[in-house]
Design a protein around this motif. Structure first.
Motif, PDB file in Angstrom:
ATOM      1  N   ASP A 194       0.838  -1.212   0.000  1.00 58.34           N
ATOM      2  CA  ASP A 194       0.000   0.000   0.000  1.00 58.34           C
ATOM      3  C   ASP A 194       0.872   1.260   0.000  1.00 58.34           C
ATOM      4  O   ASP A 194       0.591   2.228  -0.726  1.00 58.34           O
ATOM      5  N   SER A 195       1.949   1.226   0.791  1.00 52.83           N
ATOM      6  CA  SER A 195       2.848   2.389   0.844  1.00 52.83           C
ATOM      7  C   SER A 195       3.499   2.638  -0.509  1.00 52.83           C
ATOM      8  O   SER A 195       3.630   3.798  -0.955  1.00 52.83           O
ATOM      9  N   TYR A 196       3.894   1.569  -1.175  1.00 54.22           N
ATOM     10  CA  TYR A 196       4.553   1.737  -2.475  1.00 54.22           C
ATOM     11  C   TYR A 196       3.600   2.376  -3.483  1.00 54.22           C
ATOM     12  O   TYR A 196       3.978   3.313  -4.203  1.00 54.22           O
ATOM     13  N   HIS A 197       2.380   1.867  -3.569  1.00 53.93           N
ATOM     14  CA  HIS A 197       1.429   2.417  -4.549  1.00 53.93           C
ATOM     15  C   HIS A 197       1.131   3.890  -4.267  1.00 53.93           C
ATOM     16  O   HIS A 197       1.023   4.704  -5.209  1.00 53.93           O
ATOM     17  N   LYS A 198       1.024   4.243  -3.005  1.00 54.36           N
ATOM     18  CA  LYS A 198       0.801   5.657  -2.670  1.00 54.36           C
ATOM     19  C   LYS A 198       2.023   6.493  -3.036  1.00 54.36           C
ATOM     20  O   LYS A 198       1.905   7.614  -3.570  1.00 54.36           O
ATOM     21  N   ASN A 199       3.225   5.964  -2.759  1.00 59.95           N
ATOM     22  CA  ASN A 199       4.457   6.686  -3.100  1.00 59.95           C
ATOM     23  C   ASN A 199       4.638   6.821  -4.603  1.00 59.95           C
ATOM     24  O   ASN A 199       5.148   7.845  -5.090  1.00 59.95           O
ATOM     25  N   ARG A 200       4.225   5.778  -5.340  1.00 58.44           N
ATOM     26  CA  ARG A 200       4.356   5.859  -6.797  1.00 58.44           C
ATOM     27  C   ARG A 200       3.431   6.942  -7.357  1.00 58.44           C
ATOM     28  O   ARG A 200       3.800   7.690  -8.283  1.00 58.44           O
ATOM     29  N   ASN A 201       2.236   7.057  -6.793  1.00 61.56           N
ATOM     30  CA  ASN A 201       1.314   8.123  -7.221  1.00 61.56           C
ATOM     31  C   ASN A 201       1.899   9.508  -6.923  1.00 61.56           C
ATOM     32  O   ASN A 201       1.809  10.427  -7.753  1.00 61.56           O
TER      33      ASN A 201
END
Length: 393
Positions: free
Chosen positions: A339-346
């Motif tokens: 979840d953290s990665y997807h938010k950071n990628r956005n």
């Protein structure tokens, strides 16, 4: 096992220990032996202390003889038979232990392959994700929003993901070769493993049945050692045997082996024989001492195995509980890291987060996924070892 069975048959035969021998001899007495006779046999006036030499016998003689013996009382032989029977039990237990160890090794190698296959699938997905990051960074670079160093870092991440997948493929091939060696599978044959790894395994721990196989093996070996000790002690006891001997002898004056003009004289004897071995020979003392200490060592091994049997069964339960706890924790960590990665990628796409922070979150997600796979396979392996423990006993 076949060898142990043959040893038992040999031990049965060693109780009566029948022996037989046959021989033929032909003798040419080049000089006949001299025998002294009292002179007064032929001369009454001769002194009582006077003797005369006389050569007796026939120059040529042929002798055919045979001898047979069977033991009627042989305490050492009975102990040897008992030891051979106990050795059969010990061999059977050792065979089961060998089989159990083989199954454990095969299970470990099998689940190594399953784990690597899951990691390979994850690595392939990571290649796609790292490629996406690289494309995002490349677009931003073309827009003048990123430096060349950022492009380099995302390209390195992409290349590392590709090489990681290749290395996992090589390791899988190595593990397949190891599995073939363990299972005696020819290199010409193929092994294909497709194991579905559930992300929702049962929370109920399997029952661990008490397995005293190793303890039973050491007890059997202790029994063999004790019987061998008693056998060595009994070797100083006498043996009682029944013997039979027979011989045929022909005496003649010709040089031939047999002469039909001369008679064959036969001699037959039957009787009992008691044999008393020397109790204090160096070899016997050494053998007795070795058998004594082998038995004492076997007793210590049994004490150790009795304690270890209980601990081994507890260890299987502990290993399963450990794997389950680790799996549950790693599953939650992966969920959070993903979840953290997807938010950071956005945020990265919006230009609100740096490249290194985005790559760090990506690597953290990858590592947490690998940890989740490892803990899931560890749980499967723990279950397999419990099943092997419950089956081979």
């Amino acid at each position: 096992m076949d060898q142990a069975k043959k040893a038992k048959i040999a031990a049965i035969a060693s109780i009566p220990d029948p022996t037989e021998s046959a021989s033929f001899s032909y003798t040419d007495n080049l000089t006949l032996p001299v025998t002294l006779f009292p002179a007064n046999f032929s001369d009454p006036n001769a002194s009582a202390n006077e003797f005369r030499a006389q050569r007796l016998g026939v120059r040529y003689n042929s002798t055919l003889s045979n001898y047979a013996e069977i033991k009627l009382f042989n305490l050492e032989g009975w102990h040897n038979l008992k030891a051979s029977k106990q050795n059969l039990d010990a061999t059977a237990f050792d065979n089961k232990l060998t089989l159990k160890t083989l199954y454990d090794n095969i299970a470990s190698t099998y689940f190594n392959i399953v784990q690597l296959q899951e990691q390979l699938e994850s690595a392939k997905e990571n290649i796609k994700v790292s490629d996406t990051l690289f494309q995002i960074a490349l677009n931003k670079f073309n827009q003048g929003l990123l430096k060349q160093q950022d492009i380099n870092e995302t390209k390195v991440s992409y290349l590392n993901s590709q090489e990681n997948a290749k290395q996992i493929t090589f390791i899988i091939e190595q593990q397949y070769l190891t599995l073939k060696a363990l299972a005696d599978v020819s290199d010409k044959d193929s092994i294909v493993i497709r194991h579905l790894v559930s992300t929702e395994p049962s929370a109920t721990a399997p029952e661990v049945v008490f397995n005293n196989l190793n303890l039973a093996s050491t007890i059997a070996k202790e029994n063999v050692a004790f019987t061998n000790f008693r056998k060595n002690k009994s070797s100083k006891h006498p043996t009682l045997s029944l013997f039979l001997s027979n011989s045929l002898t022909q005496y003649n004056t010709g040089a031939g082996l047999f002469d039909s003009n001369w008679q064959w004289y036969d001699a037959t004897a039957i009787g009992f024989k008691i044999a008393m071995p020397l109790p204090f020979s160096a070899a016997r003392i050494s053998a007795n001492a070795e058998a004594k200490y082998n038995h004492l060592l076997a007793q210590k091994n049994t004490e150790h195995a009795r304690v270890k049997a209980e601990l081994d069964n507890r260890q299987l339960s502990t290993d399963y509980n450990k794997a389950w706890s680790q799996f549950v924790t790693n599953k939650e960590i992966y969920k959070l890291k993903k979840d953290s990665y997807h938010k950071n990628r956005n945020l990265y796409e919006q230009g609100l987060l740096s490249t290194d922070r985005t790559l760090d979150s990506f690597n953290a997600m990858v590592n947490s996924h690998y940890s989740l796979i490892t803990s899931a396979i560890s749980l499967l392996l723990a279950e397999a070892k419990i099943e092997i423990n419950n089956t081979i006993k």
